[in-house]
Structure formats: C-alpha cells, structure tokens
Design a protein around this motif. Structure first.
Motif, PDB file in Angstrom:
ATOM      1  N   THR A  85      58.705  95.417   1.234  1.00 43.44           N
ATOM      2  CA  THR A  85      57.486  94.611   1.293  1.00 43.44           C
ATOM      3  C   THR A  85      56.256  95.483   1.036  1.00 43.44           C
ATOM      4  O   THR A  85      55.337  95.076   0.322  1.00 43.44           O
ATOM      5  CB  THR A  85      57.397  93.911   2.666  1.00 43.44           C
ATOM      6  N   ILE A  86      56.236  96.673   1.626  1.00 43.73           N
ATOM      7  CA  ILE A  86      55.097  97.566   1.392  1.00 43.73           C
ATOM      8  C   ILE A  86      55.022  98.007  -0.064  1.00 43.73           C
ATOM      9  O   ILE A  86      53.947  98.058  -0.663  1.00 43.73           O
ATOM     10  CB  ILE A  86      55.188  98.787   2.332  1.00 43.73           C
ATOM     11  N   MET A  87      56.163  98.320  -0.651  1.00 47.23           N
ATOM     12  CA  MET A  87      56.160  98.842  -2.029  1.00 47.23           C
ATOM     13  C   MET A  87      56.004  97.741  -3.076  1.00 47.23           C
ATOM     14  O   MET A  87      55.570  98.013  -4.197  1.00 47.23           O
ATOM     15  CB  MET A  87      57.441  99.630  -2.306  1.00 47.23           C
ATOM     16  N   GLY A  88      56.353  96.493  -2.718  1.00 44.69           N
ATOM     17  CA  GLY A  88      56.188  95.378  -3.649  1.00 44.69           C
ATOM     18  C   GLY A  88      57.468  95.037  -4.394  1.00 44.69           C
ATOM     19  O   GLY A  88      58.313  95.879  -4.629  1.00 44.69           O
ATOM     20  N   ARG A  89      57.568  93.768  -4.775  1.00 40.38           N
ATOM     21  CA  ARG A  89      58.760  93.276  -5.483  1.00 40.38           C
ATOM     22  C   ARG A  89      58.692  93.478  -6.988  1.00 40.38           C
ATOM     23  O   ARG A  89      59.712  93.610  -7.654  1.00 40.38           O
ATOM     24  CB  ARG A  89      58.887  91.773  -5.212  1.00 40.38           C
ATOM     25  N   GLU A  90      57.472  93.444  -7.542  1.00 43.53           N
ATOM     26  CA  GLU A  90      57.338  93.251  -8.991  1.00 43.53           C
ATOM     27  C   GLU A  90      56.109  93.952  -9.538  1.00 43.53           C
ATOM     28  O   GLU A  90      55.169  94.250  -8.791  1.00 43.53           O
ATOM     29  CB  GLU A  90      57.191  91.754  -9.292  1.00 43.53           C
ATOM     30  N   VAL A  91      56.122  94.198 -10.844  1.00 49.36           N
ATOM     31  CA  VAL A  91      54.889  94.561 -11.546  1.00 49.36           C
ATOM     32  C   VAL A  91      54.780  93.707 -12.796  1.00 49.36           C
ATOM     33  O   VAL A  91      55.790  93.282 -13.359  1.00 49.36           O
ATOM     34  CB  VAL A  91      54.832  96.058 -11.925  1.00 49.36           C
ATOM     35  N   ILE A  92      53.529  93.480 -13.207  1.00 46.25           N
ATOM     36  CA  ILE A  92      53.266  92.819 -14.477  1.00 46.25           C
ATOM     37  C   ILE A  92      52.412  93.772 -15.299  1.00 46.25           C
ATOM     38  O   ILE A  92      51.394  94.275 -14.817  1.00 46.25           O
ATOM     39  CB  ILE A  92      52.547  91.465 -14.301  1.00 46.25           C
TER      40      ILE A  92
END
Lengths: 142, 142, 142
Positions: free
Chosen positions: B99-106
């Motif tokens: 959750t801290i690092m994030g699921r995705e990038v765009i």
C-alpha cells in the motif's frame, strides 16, 4: 475513442469505513460498452480514498488500526495538534490517512471486463464520513 | 485508438525483492507500435507493487528496511498481531507494505518511447514472493 | 484520439515546498482542446511528488512535519543512516517522502474541464529542491 463518465454517491454509516465497490465499477464498464481501454476510479474528496486490495474482513480492520498508528487522530508527535485544525476542522488525520491509501486507481479493461488478478478488489476508504461524497468513474477506450 | 495488453510473470528468489522492469515495459511499448499515449503498469496481486524510483542498490535496501519499520512483519503496536492472520495467512505486512509503495504507475509515451525524467526507472516490489505472480502492461494511444 | 504533451519547470526557493499547480494543468487542458479524456500529471524526478489535496496553509505544514516523522532526514531507526548516502547523496529521506505522497495523479476531463470534487487541487511536492525540475502533463482524449 469513446468515453463514459459516472459518479457514485457514498454516504457511510461510520466516520471510518472501507467499502467494496468492485461491482459498481463493473456495472459502469458494462454501461459504457467499452471493450478495450482503461477505467479511472477516484475519490472526488480529499479525506477519502479509492484503492485495490483483498476482500477480507480482518485485513480491513488491520488497515484502519495501522492508519490510526501512522496518522493518528491525536498526533502525539505534534503536541499542539494539526495546524489544519486552526481552520475549525478536526479532520487533519483523514487528509493524511487518505494520502497513504491513495486517491485513485487505474485498471485495464480487456474484452469488456476488468483485467484483474485473482484477488484484486476495488475499495472506497472513508476517513471522514457520515455525509454524502462522490466517486468518479471515467472510462476511455473503444 | 489502439491498445496493447501484455502480462509479465515474476517469480522472485526472495520473499522480499525489488526488481527493475523498465526494459520489459520499453519492449512492450515497441511491440505495441503505439507512438503517442500512455502505459499502465500494475501488479495483479495485492502483496506486491509497481513503482518508480532510482536504480541504486543502497536505496533499494533502504526501502525494504523503511517498510519493515512502517509495516512490520510482527506488529509491535498490535499485541495480538494482524487480524488478517486469523485466516491462516501470515502476510499481513505485505498488504501494508504494498500500500505504501503503490499498486501501479502510469507513464507518458511520446514519439514511441517512455517520456521519462533522467533518473526514472520502473520497479516491481515483491513483499510475499517465491511464487509466480503477474504484472499487467496496458498501452493505449495511436 | 488526440494527445497533448507539456512540461512545466519548477525551481523552488526552499528545499521542501508544496506548490499549487492546478491552474497550470487547467491551462494545458485548454491548450490541448481535448474535451473528453484524462490528464496524467507526474513529477519527472524521484525526489518530488504530484498529489491532490486541499489548498490550506496549515495542512501543507502538517504534511511536511508528518513526512519528516515517517521518513526523517536523520533516520533514528537506522543508526548508520541511509545506505543511499554511500553514493555521496544526502537525500535518502526525499526518495521516501515522495513515495508516501505519490509520483502522479490522473484526472478526468469532462466538457473540456478538470472533473473535480469541491476541494480537489493539484500540488507539486518538492523534497529536494532549489534546482530546476520538471513536471509532465500528458493529455489524451477527443
């Protein structure tokens, strides 16, 4: 390119609550008739989140406890409390909790469906609730 | 509008590991033949991340130590442990770390390439590994 | 599908600073002439963020204090300091702070405008400033 916009209204019973909205997003994708593209789902408010994790009751409680520890309602590390409260608000912690959980998710749509892993579910995380708030669903594609 | 979908399979040697996947995303962009648009890269699992930071060995170790501090395997702040473990799982920390690092990038695609700053690199962050997991790459554009 | 790419240059006076860039994004949307679609706004650097929250001075100061607590310049929990500093850098904390705040936002564009909730504003969060850095704005749609 086609696009489709839909807004959900959330009105939680509790001040802090985590609600599964996967089926609402799936419904919007069906309505859009878009088969290939992406869907953006975001909270339109700054004290709530949209995020992806697991549909498991214990984990949802863990999230709320963990957030209270990282971004407490009463910030023991700031003896004077949040500066944001000088405005008359008392929801400083909700702004911080939402930051950890994230504002938005973007999901792939393939063959007209959410192209998800086995356990991915979309949640609305409310940290300052008991009043109407909105979620944006924006779909673009073909 | 064109779209292109590709899935990578990751199978880390270690339970926690950070792996540079920039060249895999670049390869998918080439295969897509899309020159202007965006690429979504997301973990399809809820105990791993996709994020952008610096390719520097010390920093990767710092990330893992820092996450262990913010979302520990044994949560000293919750004497009874994570509620998620009542299900028989023992990976509560991995859900929080991701959750801290994030699921995705765009990322933007311009002239057929990742339109990146000088140090941006895409990473897969595994927090509950040693088994096959998938990454989604979805490209849309022209 | 149409697309539009614009880069902003930021050069903050302070090492750590939070700057409202909503009007810059609105200007880019106008220039793009795109009426329906999405806009990606991301920091092109790995020690700064783009995020959405509230335009309120006290809250911005709370964010900076809170981040210093979660990702301190001097990490008391790591007696030897950040490993990243072996490279000669001293900005390990900035990489971590940016991770909490996020690299990017994606916003819906409807009828030629940011389709936002009442308080949503877009910010650039600088954690290692006093030098020129870039923000990517990528718009796709019709």
């Amino acid at each position: 390119m086609k696009s489709y916009t839909k807004k959900l209204i959330m009105n939680t019973e509790n001040e802090k609550e985590i609600i599964n909205i996967t089926s609402d997003v799936e419904k919007a994708i069906k309505e859009s008739n878009i088969k290939e593209g992406i869907v953006l789902v975001n909270s339109m408010h700054i004290t709530s989140s949209v995020f992806i994790n697991d549909e498991e009751e214990g984990l949802k409680e863990d999230f709320l406890d963990w957030l209270e520890n990282l971004a407490p309602y009463k910030p023991y590390q700031f003896p004077k409390g949040y500066r944001h409260h000088r405005t008359g608000e008392d929801n400083g912690d909700a702004h911080l909790k939402r930051t950890i959980m994230g504002r938005e998710v973007i999901c792939a749509i393939t063959e007209g469906k959410l192209d998800f892993g086995p356990w991915e579910q979309i949640f609305y995380g409310e940290f300052d609730g008991k009043r109407p708030k909105r979620i944006m669903i924006k779909i673009i594609g073909e």
